[in-house]
Scaffold this active site. Structure first.
Site, PDB file in Angstrom:
ATOM      1  N   ASN A  86       0.876  -1.175   0.000  1.00 37.29           N
ATOM      2  CA  ASN A  86       0.000   0.000   0.000  1.00 37.29           C
ATOM      3  C   ASN A  86       0.914   1.226   0.000  1.00 37.29           C
ATOM      4  O   ASN A  86       1.458   1.611   1.031  1.00 37.29           O
ATOM      5  CB  ASN A  86      -0.891  -0.032   1.246  1.00 37.29           C
ATOM      6  CG  ASN A  86      -1.875   1.129   1.271  1.00 37.29           C
ATOM      7  OD1 ASN A  86      -1.837   2.012   0.416  1.00 37.29           O
ATOM      8  ND2 ASN A  86      -2.765   1.110   2.251  1.00 37.29           N
ATOM      9  N   ARG A 117      -2.523  -2.049  -3.502  1.00 39.07           N
ATOM     10  CA  ARG A 117      -3.736  -1.268  -3.304  1.00 39.07           C
ATOM     11  C   ARG A 117      -3.647  -0.035  -4.202  1.00 39.07           C
ATOM     12  O   ARG A 117      -2.639   0.679  -4.186  1.00 39.07           O
ATOM     13  CB  ARG A 117      -3.847  -0.828  -1.846  1.00 39.07           C
ATOM     14  CG  ARG A 117      -5.001   0.101  -1.648  1.00 39.07           C
ATOM     15  CD  ARG A 117      -5.152   0.521  -0.205  1.00 39.07           C
ATOM     16  NE  ARG A 117      -6.333   1.343  -0.102  1.00 39.07           N
ATOM     17  CZ  ARG A 117      -6.322   2.629   0.262  1.00 39.07           C
ATOM     18  NH1 ARG A 117      -5.195   3.218   0.572  1.00 39.07           N
ATOM     19  NH2 ARG A 117      -7.436   3.309   0.317  1.00 39.07           N
ATOM     20  N   HIS A 124     -13.103   2.530   0.174  1.00 34.56           N
ATOM     21  CA  HIS A 124     -13.100   1.428   1.154  1.00 34.56           C
ATOM     22  C   HIS A 124     -13.668   0.152   0.519  1.00 34.56           C
ATOM     23  O   HIS A 124     -14.154  -0.736   1.223  1.00 34.56           O
ATOM     24  CB  HIS A 124     -13.964   1.748   2.399  1.00 34.56           C
ATOM     25  CG  HIS A 124     -13.416   2.836   3.269  1.00 34.56           C
ATOM     26  ND1 HIS A 124     -14.245   3.751   3.879  1.00 34.56           N
ATOM     27  CD2 HIS A 124     -12.161   3.127   3.665  1.00 34.56           C
ATOM     28  CE1 HIS A 124     -13.509   4.582   4.601  1.00 34.56           C
ATOM     29  NE2 HIS A 124     -12.233   4.224   4.491  1.00 34.56           N
ATOM     30  N   ARG A 150     -12.725  14.815   8.151  1.00 34.39           N
ATOM     31  CA  ARG A 150     -13.485  15.210   6.954  1.00 34.39           C
ATOM     32  C   ARG A 150     -14.904  15.590   7.346  1.00 34.39           C
ATOM     33  O   ARG A 150     -15.513  14.939   8.196  1.00 34.39           O
ATOM     34  CB  ARG A 150     -13.554  14.057   5.938  1.00 34.39           C
ATOM     35  CG  ARG A 150     -12.225  13.688   5.325  1.00 34.39           C
ATOM     36  CD  ARG A 150     -12.446  12.719   4.159  1.00 34.39           C
ATOM     37  NE  ARG A 150     -11.186  12.131   3.735  1.00 34.39           N
ATOM     38  CZ  ARG A 150     -10.914  10.825   3.817  1.00 34.39           C
ATOM     39  NH1 ARG A 150     -11.812   9.969   4.304  1.00 34.39           N
ATOM     40  NH2 ARG A 150      -9.758  10.376   3.408  1.00 34.39           N
ATOM     41  N   GLU A 159      -8.292  -5.755   4.907  1.00 34.25           N
ATOM     42  CA  GLU A 159      -8.091  -5.345   3.518  1.00 34.25           C
ATOM     43  C   GLU A 159      -6.898  -6.052   2.895  1.00 34.25           C
ATOM     44  O   GLU A 159      -6.922  -6.429   1.729  1.00 34.25           O
ATOM     45  CB  GLU A 159      -7.920  -3.827   3.443  1.00 34.25           C
ATOM     46  CG  GLU A 159      -9.222  -3.108   3.773  1.00 34.25           C
ATOM     47  CD  GLU A 159      -9.063  -1.624   4.018  1.00 34.25           C
ATOM     48  OE1 GLU A 159      -9.060  -0.884   3.045  1.00 34.25           O
ATOM     49  OE2 GLU A 159      -8.934  -1.215   5.185  1.00 34.25           O
TER      50      GLU A 159
END
Ligand code: ADP
Length: 396
Positions: A7, A89, A178, A237, A380
């Site tokens: 990643n 990823r 996601h 956020r 993940e």
């Protein structure tokens, strides 16, 4: 089989060497401060090694990872040839990718085409892929997109109600993120409930949060949009916001749109409402001390998550299973209880004892609840490794 999961961020690179069949992780770690100086943190079981290694680019970071994986003292394999495939990823697959795929020149070109949609992440993800290709040219590379799982959404969910030209000429639409986590939890939940055909709402609640409405294993709608800014309020956020707020702030404070968006991405969410922290543990500590701003931040978060669950129950015309995952979803019994308290009208009933758990895969609803509620810890990296193994085995 050994799959190296990568990643790559703009100045960091996380890795795990894992067996996709068992999920066993033989080594994992993190390269930080790429382009600045370079630091490698490598973990095998409980043993941790930290090394300062110059990393003027992602290439040196990948080389440092491979060197330590084969190191006679700190390594876990004898040769780089023991790595059967690499799974990367990639943040944004745009409309180009509805599934993971083996990397070739066309795939690289398509990831480049998606850079305008994922300007911060896609270039870094590409650097990770190109660095691996350079140092291990014979090893197959697979790209796993954060957006791919959401490509089954119908147009009524993914189209924005703005002039068509922006969709047709510029690919402006809801994509969602996601996706690898939602896909993993959907797959695992199907195993847990022993069914393939059912309606579920997955709540990925972490520092970044998104919900996903899933029917028979396929995404029908999700809260994030063109970018990860949309949906519920998150650590930093804002989540959904009236676009006129941007116009007002830019005009009044002479801010550029980019500056305003930076504020909405990095200085908003529960951090802004609480004035304390983006970390839910700090908010819970504040709440325990009666801090009104922490209480407001938490209540806003619970309310917006519950509102979306209600919306998705309508979108799916019913819901059989609600799942909680990621940092807050897995470790926040109070958060889960507060969200589910809004859902009593639809027969959701938690078992308080079962819900009193952290980081465990568990059914947390009461036996007479009309909807099953589960905690399903996400993974993940395992999803990336499994997709990688499947594609590489199929191509053999
Ligand atoms: P990211 O989006 O960065 O992957 P994570 O899924 O790791 O985020 O979630 C990070 C969030 O999880 C943080 O806000 C943290 O407070 C929260 N978290 C982790 N452990 C706990 C806990 N024991 N109780 C409540 N919140 C927790």
């Amino acid at each position: 089989m050994n799959v190296l999961v990568i990643n790559a961020g703009s100045s960091s690179l996380k890795y795990q060497l894992m067996n996709p069949e068992t999920g066993d992780v033989s080594a994992k770690g993190l390269c930080e401060r790429i382009y600045i100086d370079g630091r490698l943190t490598h973990k095998v079981g409980d043993k941790k090694v930290v090394k300062d290694i110059p990393m003027p680019s992602h290439s040196e970071a990948i080389s440092a990872v491979l060197d330590i994986l084969v190191d006679p003292v700190d390594g876990v394999i004898k040769s780089v040839d023991e790595i059967d495939a690499v799974g990367h990823r990639v943040l944004h697959g745009g409309m180009e990718f509805s599934d993971s795929c083996i990397v070739n020149d066309d795939v690289i070109a398509a990831i480049k085409k998606c850079i305008p949609l994922g300007p911060l992440h896609n270039p870094a993800n590409l650097m990770g892929i190109e660095a691996c290709q350079a140092v291990m040219p014979k090893t197959p590379q697979v790209a796993v997109f954060d957006t791919a799982f959401h490509m089954t959404m119908p147009p009524k969910a993914y189209r924005y109600a703005i002039p068509t030209e922006y969709y047709e000429n510029d690919d402006i639409r809801r994509y969602g993120f996601h996706g690898t986590s939602h896909k993993y939890v959907a797959k695992r939940t199907a195993e847990l409930v022993g069914k393939k055909e059912f309606k579920m709402i997955n709540c990925h609640l972490g520092n970044g949060s998104s919900l996903c409405a899933i029917k028979d294993g396929k995404c029908q709608d999700t809260t994030m949009g063109l970018s990860p800014l949309a949906g519920v309020p998150m650590g930093t956020r804002s989540g959904d916001i009236d676009a006129c707020v941007v116009q007002f702030i830019c005009n009044k404070y002479g801010m550029s749109v980019d500056e305003c968006l930076n504020m909405l991405n990095k200085k908003s969410g529960v951090l802004a409402l609480s004035g304390v922290s983006s970390d839910f543990r700090d908010l819970e500590a504040g709440e325990a001390n009666g801090d009104e701003n922490c209480i407001l931040a938490l209540n806003k978060f619970f309310y917006e998550v519950a509102k979306y669950i209600g919306a998705y129950a309508a979108a799916l015309n019913g819901v059989d299973v609600i799942t909680f995952t990621a940092g807050v979803g897995e470790n926040g019994p109070d958060t889960r209880a507060a969200i589910c308290s809004y859902l009593e009208f639809m027969g959701v009933k938690l078992d308080p004892e079962a819900n009193n758990c952290r980081g465990k895969e568990r059914l947390i609803s009461a036996p007479d609840s009309k909807v099953q509620v589960w905690v399903v810890p996400t993974n993940e990296e395992l999803m990336i490794a499994q997709d990688t193994a499947e594609l590489v085995n199929a191509a053999k």
